[in-house]
Write an enzyme that holds these catalytic residues in place. Structure first.
Site, short mmCIF file in Angstrom:
data_model
loop_
_atom_site.label_atom_id
_atom_site.label_comp_id
_atom_site.label_asym_id
_atom_site.label_seq_id
_atom_site.Cartn_x
_atom_site.Cartn_y
_atom_site.Cartn_z
N ALA A 1 -0.78 0.26 15.30
CA ALA A 1 -2.04 -0.70 15.89
C ALA A 1 -2.74 -1.34 14.71
CB ALA A 1 -2.76 0.38 16.32
N GLY B 1 1.63 3.44 15.87
CA GLY B 1 1.76 3.06 17.31
C GLY B 1 3.07 2.21 17.34
N GLU C 1 5.35 5.05 18.31
CA GLU C 1 4.93 5.49 19.47
C GLU C 1 5.73 4.50 20.58
OE1 GLU C 1 0.82 5.83 18.70
OE2 GLU C 1 0.90 7.59 19.76
N GLU D 1 -1.86 8.54 11.48
CA GLU D 1 -3.10 8.39 12.01
C GLU D 1 -4.02 9.33 11.35
OE1 GLU D 1 -0.25 8.42 13.72
OE2 GLU D 1 -0.49 6.99 15.30
N1 T1G Z 1 -3.29 -2.90 10.75
C1 T1G Z 1 -3.70 -3.95 10.02
N2 T1G Z 1 -3.27 -4.32 8.72
C2 T1G Z 1 -2.51 -3.68 8.23
C3 T1G Z 1 -1.77 -2.40 8.83
C4 T1G Z 1 -2.27 -1.95 10.09
N3 T1G Z 1 -1.94 -0.89 10.88
N4 T1G Z 1 -0.80 -1.96 7.98
C5 T1G Z 1 -0.78 -2.84 6.91
N5 T1G Z 1 -1.98 -3.93 6.91
C6 T1G Z 1 -1.90 -4.94 6.18
C7 T1G Z 1 -2.85 -4.57 4.90
O1 T1G Z 1 -4.14 -4.50 5.28
C8 T1G Z 1 -2.51 -5.58 4.01
O2 T1G Z 1 -3.33 -6.71 4.55
C9 T1G Z 1 -1.12 -5.90 4.23
O3 T1G Z 1 -0.90 -5.59 5.64
C10 T1G Z 1 0.09 -5.31 3.60
O4 T1G Z 1 -0.25 -3.96 3.38
C11 T1G Z 1 -2.10 3.61 18.36
C12 T1G Z 1 -3.94 4.10 16.62
C13 T1G Z 1 2.94 -0.59 6.40
C14 T1G Z 1 3.40 0.98 4.43
O5 T1G Z 1 -1.77 3.74 9.26
O6 T1G Z 1 0.67 2.31 5.43
O7 T1G Z 1 -1.29 2.71 15.11
O8 T1G Z 1 -4.53 -6.84 2.08
O9 T1G Z 1 -0.77 -3.81 1.22
O10 T1G Z 1 2.17 -1.09 0.17
O11 T1G Z 1 -1.56 5.75 17.90
O12 T1G Z 1 0.43 -1.04 4.93
O13 T1G Z 1 -2.27 -8.15 2.49
O14 T1G Z 1 -4.84 -8.50 3.89
O15 T1G Z 1 -0.58 -1.68 2.30
O16 T1G Z 1 3.86 -2.69 1.64
C15 T1G Z 1 -1.28 3.64 11.99
C16 T1G Z 1 -0.90 1.38 7.87
C17 T1G Z 1 -2.26 2.62 12.65
C18 T1G Z 1 0.03 2.20 8.73
C19 T1G Z 1 2.98 -1.46 4.14
N6 T1G Z 1 -0.59 2.89 11.02
N7 T1G Z 1 -0.21 0.80 6.69
O17 T1G Z 1 2.64 -1.00 2.51
O18 T1G Z 1 1.53 -3.14 1.95
S1 T1G Z 1 -3.22 3.49 13.76
C20 T1G Z 1 -0.79 2.95 9.73
C21 T1G Z 1 0.50 1.10 5.65
C22 T1G Z 1 -2.41 3.56 15.05
C23 T1G Z 1 -1.56 4.59 17.28
C24 T1G Z 1 -2.59 4.47 16.03
C25 T1G Z 1 1.00 0.24 4.73
C26 T1G Z 1 2.54 -0.15 4.87
P1 T1G Z 1 -3.77 -7.66 3.11
P2 T1G Z 1 -0.03 -3.03 2.16
P3 T1G Z 1 2.50 -2.24 1.74
#
Ligand code: T1G
Length: 681
Positions: free
Chosen positions: A58, A99, A102, A122
């Site tokens: 997400a 997500g 998922e 999450e």
């Molecule tokens: N949403 C929005 N922006 C995201 C994002 C996300 N999920 N993941 C990364 N970004 C942006 C981040 O802010 C940065 O932006 C750029 O992408 C590069 O990220 C429904 C509710 C994927 C392993 O928790 O673990 O799904 O600073 O610097 O080191 O059940 O990002 O460049 O403007 O971290 O290569 C669950 C979180 C969401 C994954 C990449 N997903 N992201 O790492 O780059 S909740 C997460 C990460 C959800 C469902 C639930 C890492 C990465 P900017 P980065 P990276």
């Protein structure tokens, strides 16, 4: 993007940088699946991402905004895919997180690269999977695998999950061909296509498993609502499918609106923001392939390991062969342990160590692009070392000191090139702690600063820019917090009251247990050095000095604030310590009174908040959120409380201001009362 491979429609997720499932991508996917499903020429569907990400889940920036409710919401999109009359196969490359995973679980088939990283992180955001993950994953991969992934939040590779039941196939390459084949196979088998909800779980087995896991939650997990919610959602997976989805959604929405999740989402973005230099300082970093580290002690060896792990060449310099050998041994043992623990292949460890050049010859420094000094924390020693670095390092090399307290400008003045000097304050153990304070000296040039930040990222650290003030950000705040806790001893609390209250708030350890662990003599040496210049009007608590004078230096001497047996810390302080504290109260003329845990917590937090405001006003910290990143990453501040600044922003402002004035009055002369508006407006 939508293209045909024979009778299979390949739908590409294309929302850089990580295919987060924002409203636009959700709508694109729904429309593309509808188009494929209604096209009679199409027999199957494959969803693909790109090398870096299938989908990172997400869009975290949408949470709590109207965009999150733009249809199709993730759950609706996944229901549409699962009900599709043609088989849908997910081709998993890069990350499939939250997500994103998922989404793959709602497909009828899943093919992954060995190197793909599948996870449900999450929990790091104070959430549970909210799009069926807690209901589909246990049905596909079993309860134990499901809970491990959901509770740890850590991804597992396609290779690790090959036998889990989650994946139909794991391939080394040519992912698309395998996915196309899987879709064709499913199409030829005909509907109904395999769905997670076709499988059911044994209610008794689930309830038993949940009970066992609930009993294993750690104290810090019990403080975080999402851990209990995970188990509740898993428990619901034993029942009716739709009811389970509804229960998961309820729990997810409760968590999403909680302050803990808001704090964790704040930290997610704050960490990423911290790694970006303010516009005024942005410049092209210098290239770094070879790092020289001066000093092969615990810190120097730890930094060397970070640099080796990042693929850099490392010159490790010591003053004599014996010290160098000890340092080399630290590095070798580290890699041996990782190989033995199965965390690293022997070939990788050998390759890393092959990049290490141990030496006692200063001339070797000429090959370094960046030099990091990690010698004894004494200005005269560092001056001598920097004079030698200046004489041997090549022009244009970046020169860094690992000092945690000393004046970076004073150190830089030992060289002819202060513009090339900065601080790189690693935290011990350097190969474990992610925090790196990048200290800007008065004359540090922008490209040198950029090089420090870039090196931090290369070493997979969390670099945070700080000005060159005593204690930088972290130690400055920690000192203010610890000073307030010492005041509380005089006011009536025992060390175990303060430590207990702060651990109940969520700190990993209280200040007195930390002091015993690191050794009271470190602070004692600094206090003695400052004694001559200390203002006698300031409230100074001498309990630590008195403990040291009695040889009670902490855990390493069997006694400090606490006493220690061979195996553990005695939780209550002994009569000696209590006498010292009682006498301190009497000398101060303070009638002792018991302090409640909430009062202890609030006073400690107020001290941190006040110092945070001063750091921001003085320009030492360039962002308020940077301070929260430092406290969470370097000092065990509970991440689910967001940090001292985030905590302050949740408080009633009038009460906060009033309580801070009370704190100032109790602290007496020398306490600088900050203007909180720099943090709160
Ligand atoms: N949403 C929005 N922006 C995201 C994002 C996300 N999920 N993941 C990364 N970004 C942006 C981040 O802010 C940065 O932006 C750029 O992408 C590069 O990220 C429904 C509710 C994927 C392993 O928790 O673990 O799904 O600073 O610097 O080191 O059940 O990002 O460049 O403007 O971290 O290569 C669950 C979180 C969401 C994954 C990449 N997903 N992201 O790492 O780059 S909740 C997460 C990460 C959800 C469902 C639930 C890492 C990465 P900017 P980065 P990276």
């Amino acid at each position: 993007m939508y293209e045909l491979h024979g009778t299979i429609a390949v739908i590409t997720l294309n929302h850089p940088p990580v295919n987060s499932l924002g409203a636009a991508l959700r709508q694109h996917l729904a429309a593309a699946v509808r188009q494929a499903e209604s096209d009679p020429a199409i027999t199957g569907i494959v969803l693909v991402g790109h090398a870096k990400a299938f989908s990172a889940g997400a869009d975290v920036s949408e949470f709590g905004t109207p965009l999150q409710r733009v249809e199709p919401m993730i759950g609706q999109l996944l229901a549409q895919i699962e009900a599709c009359q043609k088989p849908v196969v997910a081709a998993l490359s890069g990350v499939a997180l939250g997500g994103g995973l998922e989404l793959a679980l709602a497909c009828h088939g899943r093919v992954a690269l060995e190197t793909a990283k599948l996870g449900l992180p999450e929990i790091n955001l104070g959430l549970i999977p909210g799009a069926g993950g807690t209901q589909r994953l246990p049905r596909l991969a079993g309860l134990a695998t499901a809970l491990t992934m959901i509770q740890s939040g850590a991804p597992q590779t396609g290779q690790q999950l090959a036998e889990s039941g989650l994946l139909d196939q794991v391939v080394a390459d040519d992912l698309l061909s395998a996915a196309l084949q899987r879709a064709a196979d499913l199409a030829s088998l005909g509907a109904p296509f395999p769905k997670a909800c076709d499988r059911s779980l044994d209610p008794e087995q689930v309830q038993q498993f949940v009970r066992e896991q609930a009993a294993k939650l750690t104290p810090r997990q019990r403080l975080q609502h999402a851990y209990a919610a995970q188990l509740e959602a898993l428990s619901a997976a034993a029942g009716d499918w739709q009811a389970g989805l509804r229960r998961e959604r309820e729990l997810f929405l409760q968590l999403q609106s909680s302050s803990q999740s808001q704090a964790l989402r704040y930290q997610f973005f704050a960490e990423r923001e911290a790694g970006k230099l303010p516009l005024a300082w942005q410049a092209e970093p210098r290239t770094v392939h070879t790092v020289a580290i001066i000093g092969a002690g615990t810190m120097g060896a730890g930094i060397a390991i970070c640099a080796l792990d990042a693929g850099l060449r490392v010159i490790l310099l010591e003053q004599d062969d014996a010290a160098l050998k000890r340092g080399q041994q630290r590095v070798t043992e580290h890699y041996q342990n990782r190989v033995q623990a199965g965390k690293m292949k022997a070939t990788m460890a050998a390759a890393a160590e092959a990049r290490l050049l141990p030496s006692t010859d200063w001339a070797q420094l000429a090959a370094a692009d960046l030099v990091i000094e990690a010698v004894f924390e004494d200005l005269a020693v560092k001056h001598e070392v920097f004079r030698k670095i200046d004489a041997h390092a090549r022009p244009g090399a970046v020169l860094a000191t690992n000092t945690s307290y000393l004046d970076v400008d004073a150190i830089a003045s030992a060289t002819q090139r202060p513009q090339d000097v900065l601080g790189l304050h690693f935290f011990s153990p350097a190969n474990v702690m992610k925090l790196l304070e990048v200290v800007r000296g008065r004359q540090t040039s922008a490209d040198v600063l950029a090089t420090g930040m870039a090196l931090g990222k290369k070493l997979r650290k969390l670099p945070v820019l700080t000005g060159n003030a005593f204690g930088f950000i972290g130690n400055r705040i920690y000192n203010a917090y610890r000073r307030q806790c010492e005041f509380m001893l005089e006011d009536g609390a025992w060390p175990e009251d303060v430590d207990g209250a702060l651990q109940a708030f969520g700190l990993a350890m209280g200040p007195f247990a930390v002091a015993d662990l690191s050794g009271l003599d470190i602070a004692w040496r600094m206090r003695k050095a400052q004694a001559a210049t200390r203002d006698p009007r300031e409230r100074y608590v001498a309990i630590l000095d008195q403990l040291c004078e009695q040889g009670r230096l902490g855990r390493k001497t069997g006694a400090g604030y606490y006493t220690y047996t061979e195996v553990r810390q005695v939780k209550t302080t002994d009569a000696t310590v209590r006498d010292l504290i009682t006498q301190a109260s009497a000398r101060r003329g303070i009638p002792r009174r018991a302090l409640t845990a909430p009062e202890i917590q609030r006073r400690a937090l107020l001290a941190m908040v006040n110092e945070a405001a001063l750091l921001l006003s003085e320009g030492v910290a360039s962002r308020a959120s940077d301070i929260d990143v430092v406290l969470v990453q370097g000092y065990g501040f509970p991440r689910w409380e967001g940090g001292p600044v985030f905590w302050a922003r949740q408080q009633d402002r009038a009460a906060l201001t009033q309580d801070l004035h009370t704190l100032a009055a109790q602290a007496g002369h020398g306490f600088v009362l900050a203007d909180l508006s720099v943090l709160l407006d």
